[in-house]
Design an enzyme around this catalytic site. Structure first.
Site, PDB file in Angstrom:
ATOM      1  N   GLY A  13       5.187   1.497   7.631  1.00  0.00           N
ATOM      2  CA  GLY A  13       4.690   2.497   8.572  1.00  0.00           C
ATOM      3  C   GLY A  13       4.790   2.002   9.993  1.00  0.00           C
ATOM      4  O   GLY A  13       4.002   2.396  10.864  1.00  0.00           O
ATOM      5  N   GLY A  16       4.673   4.160  13.331  1.00  0.00           N
ATOM      6  CA  GLY A  16       3.444   4.830  13.738  1.00  0.00           C
ATOM      7  C   GLY A  16       2.615   3.994  14.698  1.00  0.00           C
ATOM      8  O   GLY A  16       2.937   2.836  14.996  1.00  0.00           O
ATOM      9  N   GLY A  19       0.994   0.986  12.809  1.00  0.00           N
ATOM     10  CA  GLY A  19       2.038   0.042  12.431  1.00  0.00           C
ATOM     11  C   GLY A  19       2.635  -0.698  13.601  1.00  0.00           C
ATOM     12  O   GLY A  19       2.841  -1.917  13.539  1.00  0.00           O
ATOM     13  N   ILE A 123      -4.073   0.049   4.581  1.00  0.00           N
ATOM     14  CA  ILE A 123      -4.846   0.633   5.670  1.00  0.00           C
ATOM     15  C   ILE A 123      -5.080   2.125   5.456  1.00  0.00           C
ATOM     16  O   ILE A 123      -6.116   2.659   5.813  1.00  0.00           O
ATOM     17  CB  ILE A 123      -4.111   0.461   7.024  1.00  0.00           C
ATOM     18  N   HIS A 180     -15.370   3.187   2.012  1.00  0.00           N
ATOM     19  CA  HIS A 180     -14.967   3.328   3.412  1.00  0.00           C
ATOM     20  C   HIS A 180     -14.932   4.826   3.717  1.00  0.00           C
ATOM     21  O   HIS A 180     -13.896   5.459   3.749  1.00  0.00           O
ATOM     22  CB  HIS A 180     -13.594   2.689   3.633  1.00  0.00           C
TER      23      HIS A 180
END
Length: 334
Positions: A13, A16, A19, A123, A180
């Site tokens: 990623g 992004g 990332g 993540i 989370h």
């Protein structure tokens, strides 16, 4: 130039915002000279590659590719932010279907192209669920897969520091455990503010019960507040903490916060959740949660129940098998 190690680190990623920030932080921390950037969006990916070169990092061998086989072959460490971000009005759980499929493919690609991977950090949300999906399909050991959970604890530390007007590092022992998400368990029993136990401050004019309740809600809704303020989900803080996590697994400085890890004990079983751990070159290993009150443990029980419900959901969706078949898919799961 000295690096923590020379092993291949892959940022999934990388085109992004999370990332690209992870790639820069990993370079600044000198984790490894061998950095691979992977994404399916080639123009953005090449742009990140060019910007990193423009930073002028010494000794870095940065490579980018849109081919998963090329990216993963020979990888020893992977950090993935390669899922859809949360948008305004969404909960993390709203991302389960699409990001669950991405997590499944990630695990399968690891099993296929880099079965000797040392550590995977995930993540993308809902991290507790994408983490368990990737763990099962990758064939890795539970100690080799962690998810971003420390962000909730840093938010608790931040809110307390702002309230008491102290530097953030003067708030110690800030901890959240469990999921989370909005069902996280916020622990205050281990916290000290400038050396004074938080338990002695709650219920006084320095932190009334009402203020403590409001503060806890700001922690729980910290991610939603970032979306409200910035118009997009968090990227700087998850990038920083995730690279600190993978850095610890690579042999760098110890990670200071709870991590999302696989938990299976006499109270909580077959779940990925925020827990107290030691994270180092040997992976993530759970430690006892100390000094918890009965009320805090009830909150953690409720968070665990919420995670169980989500796991039941992804079993029904076909993303993972029923719990009794987990060890067939991944023999490292007992």
């Amino acid at each position: 130039m000295d690096f923590v190690c020379n092993d291949k680190l892959v940022i999934v990623g990388a085109a992004g915002m999370i990332g690209s920030n992870m790639a820069q932080i990993a370079s600044v921390m000198h984790l490894t000279p061998n950095l691979c950037l992977f994404d399916v969006y080639e123009p953005g990916l090449e742009g990140v590659y060019e910007e990193l070169r423009h930073c002028g990092f010494d000794g870095m061998n940065i490579h980018y590719t849109t081919d998963v086989k090329e990216a993963f072959t020979g990888a020893k460490y992977i950090v993935s932010s390669g899922g859809a971000p949360r948008k305004a009005g969404m909960t993390r759980e709203d991302l389960i279907s699409g990001n669950g499929e991405i997590a499944k493919q990630l695990g399968e690609n690891i099993r296929k192209y880099c079965p000797d991977l040392e550590h995977l950090t995930i993540i993308f949300n809902p991290a507790d669920i994408t983490g368990i999906i990737a763990l099962l399909h990758s064939g890795l050991k539970p100690s080799q897969v962690t998810t971003l959970a420390g962000l909730d604890s840093t938010r608790l530390q931040s809110e307390l520091a702002k309230h008491f007007g102290v530097l953030q590092h003067e708030v110690t022992g800030a901890r959240t455990y469990g999921g989370h998400g909005e069902q996280m368990a916020v622990f205050g029993s281990s916290v000290k503010v400038d050396g004074k136990p938080l338990s002695e401050l709650i219920g006084t004019d320095k932190l009334t019960d009402e203020q403590w309740a409001e503060l806890r809600q700001r922690v729980i809704k910290g991610g939603a507040n970032i979306i409200k303020l910035r118009g997009r989900s968090s990227f700087q803080s998850p990038a920083q903490l995730s690279i600190e996590m993978i850095g610890a697994a690579m042999g760098g400085p110890a990670f200071r916060w709870p991590v999302g890890t696989y938990v299976s004990n006499d109270r909580y079983d077959h779940v990925m959740m925020a827990w107290e751990t030691v994270l180092d070159r040997n992976g993530a290993h759970i430690k006892p949660i100390e000094h918890a009150t009965d009320e805090e443990m009830k909150e953690l029980d409720a968070s665990y129940k919420h995670l169980q419900d989500q796991i039941d959901n992804i079993i029904k969706m076909g993303l993972i098998p029923s719990v009794d078949k987990w060890s067939e898919l991944n023999p490292n799961i007992k």
